[in-house]
Design a protein around this motif. Structure first.
Motif, PDB file in Angstrom:
ATOM      1  N   MET A   1      58.194  76.723  76.894  1.00 20.70           N
ATOM      2  CA  MET A   1      58.605  77.915  75.532  1.00 20.70           C
ATOM      3  C   MET A   1      57.523  77.306  74.863  1.00 20.70           C
ATOM      4  O   MET A   1      56.786  78.456  74.655  1.00 20.70           O
ATOM      5  CB  MET A   1      59.847  76.812  74.791  1.00 20.70           C
ATOM      6  N   ALA A   2      57.205  76.161  75.495  1.00 16.68           N
ATOM      7  CA  ALA A   2      54.861  75.333  74.792  1.00 16.68           C
ATOM      8  C   ALA A   2      54.477  76.667  75.488  1.00 16.68           C
ATOM      9  O   ALA A   2      53.303  76.955  75.418  1.00 16.68           O
ATOM     10  CB  ALA A   2      55.424  74.613  75.140  1.00 16.68           C
ATOM     11  N   ARG A   3      54.617  77.162  76.920  1.00 22.79           N
ATOM     12  CA  ARG A   3      53.710  77.424  77.691  1.00 22.79           C
ATOM     13  C   ARG A   3      53.263  78.750  76.881  1.00 22.79           C
ATOM     14  O   ARG A   3      52.783  79.567  76.371  1.00 22.79           O
ATOM     15  CB  ARG A   3      54.561  78.141  79.363  1.00 22.79           C
ATOM     16  N   LYS A   4      55.537  79.980  76.631  1.00 24.01           N
ATOM     17  CA  LYS A   4      55.015  81.304  76.290  1.00 24.01           C
ATOM     18  C   LYS A   4      54.020  81.029  75.003  1.00 24.01           C
ATOM     19  O   LYS A   4      53.530  81.881  74.923  1.00 24.01           O
ATOM     20  CB  LYS A   4      56.667  81.610  75.911  1.00 24.01           C
TER      21      LYS A   4
ATOM     22  N   HIS B   1      51.852  79.303  73.427  1.00 22.78           N
ATOM     23  CA  HIS B   1      50.617  79.873  74.004  1.00 22.78           C
ATOM     24  C   HIS B   1      50.012  80.544  74.820  1.00 22.78           C
ATOM     25  O   HIS B   1      48.965  81.778  74.008  1.00 22.78           O
ATOM     26  CB  HIS B   1      50.161  78.650  74.807  1.00 22.78           C
ATOM     27  N   GLU B   2      50.680  81.401  75.570  1.00 21.74           N
ATOM     28  CA  GLU B   2      50.576  82.656  76.116  1.00 21.74           C
ATOM     29  C   GLU B   2      50.092  83.526  75.208  1.00 21.74           C
ATOM     30  O   GLU B   2      49.145  84.404  75.291  1.00 21.74           O
ATOM     31  CB  GLU B   2      51.033  83.006  77.178  1.00 21.74           C
ATOM     32  N   GLU B   3      51.346  83.073  73.924  1.00 21.63           N
ATOM     33  CA  GLU B   3      50.877  84.776  73.104  1.00 21.63           C
ATOM     34  C   GLU B   3      50.648  84.507  71.892  1.00 21.63           C
ATOM     35  O   GLU B   3      49.841  85.490  71.534  1.00 21.63           O
ATOM     36  CB  GLU B   3      53.018  85.101  72.380  1.00 21.63           C
ATOM     37  N   GLY B   4      49.625  83.719  71.700  1.00 21.44           N
ATOM     38  CA  GLY B   4      48.798  82.844  70.585  1.00 21.44           C
ATOM     39  C   GLY B   4      47.448  83.517  71.244  1.00 21.44           C
ATOM     40  O   GLY B   4      46.654  83.094  70.909  1.00 21.44           O
ATOM     41  N   LYS B   5      46.838  83.698  72.651  1.00 23.10           N
ATOM     42  CA  LYS B   5      46.006  83.248  74.053  1.00 23.10           C
ATOM     43  C   LYS B   5      45.575  82.232  73.931  1.00 23.10           C
ATOM     44  O   LYS B   5      44.184  82.609  74.034  1.00 23.10           O
ATOM     45  CB  LYS B   5      44.910  84.738  72.978  1.00 23.10           C
ATOM     46  N   LEU B   6      46.025  81.600  73.925  1.00 22.50           N
ATOM     47  CA  LEU B   6      46.294  79.831  73.966  1.00 22.50           C
ATOM     48  C   LEU B   6      46.166  79.719  74.931  1.00 22.50           C
ATOM     49  O   LEU B   6      47.003  79.662  75.775  1.00 22.50           O
ATOM     50  CB  LEU B   6      46.231  79.118  72.728  1.00 22.50           C
TER      51      LEU B   6
END
Length: 88
Positions: A1-4, A6-11
Motif C-alpha cells: 500500500m505504501a509503495r502504491k 508513493h508511485e501514484e504521487g510520483k515519489l
C-alpha cells in the motif's frame, strides 16, 4: 500500500529489507523482548506468536547476520548512487 501511494504521487519508494534469522535477533535482543514473548508475556509478537511476512520484492535486501554495519551502509549507498537518487 505504501509503495502504491508513493508511485501514484510520483515519489520514489525504496523498500529496504533488513533480514535476520530469528535466532540471531533473539541473541541481539537487549531488552529481552523475545524471551518475554516466548514465555507468553507479550502476545502477538511478530515472528514468535504472530506471523511475519517478508517483503516480496524489496529494492535492497540486507542480510544483517552476514554483513557488518559498514557493509550494509555500503550496499544501500551503492543502490542509491547506481539509481541516481544521490551523488557522491
Amino acid at each position: 500500500m505504501a509503495r502504491k501511494l508513493h508511485e501514484e504521487g510520483k515519489l520514489p519508494f525504496i523498500e529496504v529489507y533488513v533480514d535476520v534469522p530469528i535466532e540471531v535477533a533473539e541473541q541481539r535482543d537487549p531488552k529481552g523482548l523475545y524471551k518475554k514473548a516466548r514465555a507468553g508475556e507479550i502476545p502477538q509478537f511478530t515472528g514468535i506468536s504472530a506471523p511475519y511476512e517478508a517483503p516480496e520484492k524489496p529494492e535492497i535486501h540486507i542480510h544483517s547476520d552476514k554483513l557488518t554495519v559498514e557493509q550494509a551502509v555500503e550496499q544501500i549507498t551503492k543502490y542509491l548512487v547506481d539509481n541516481k537518487y544521490v551523488q557522491l
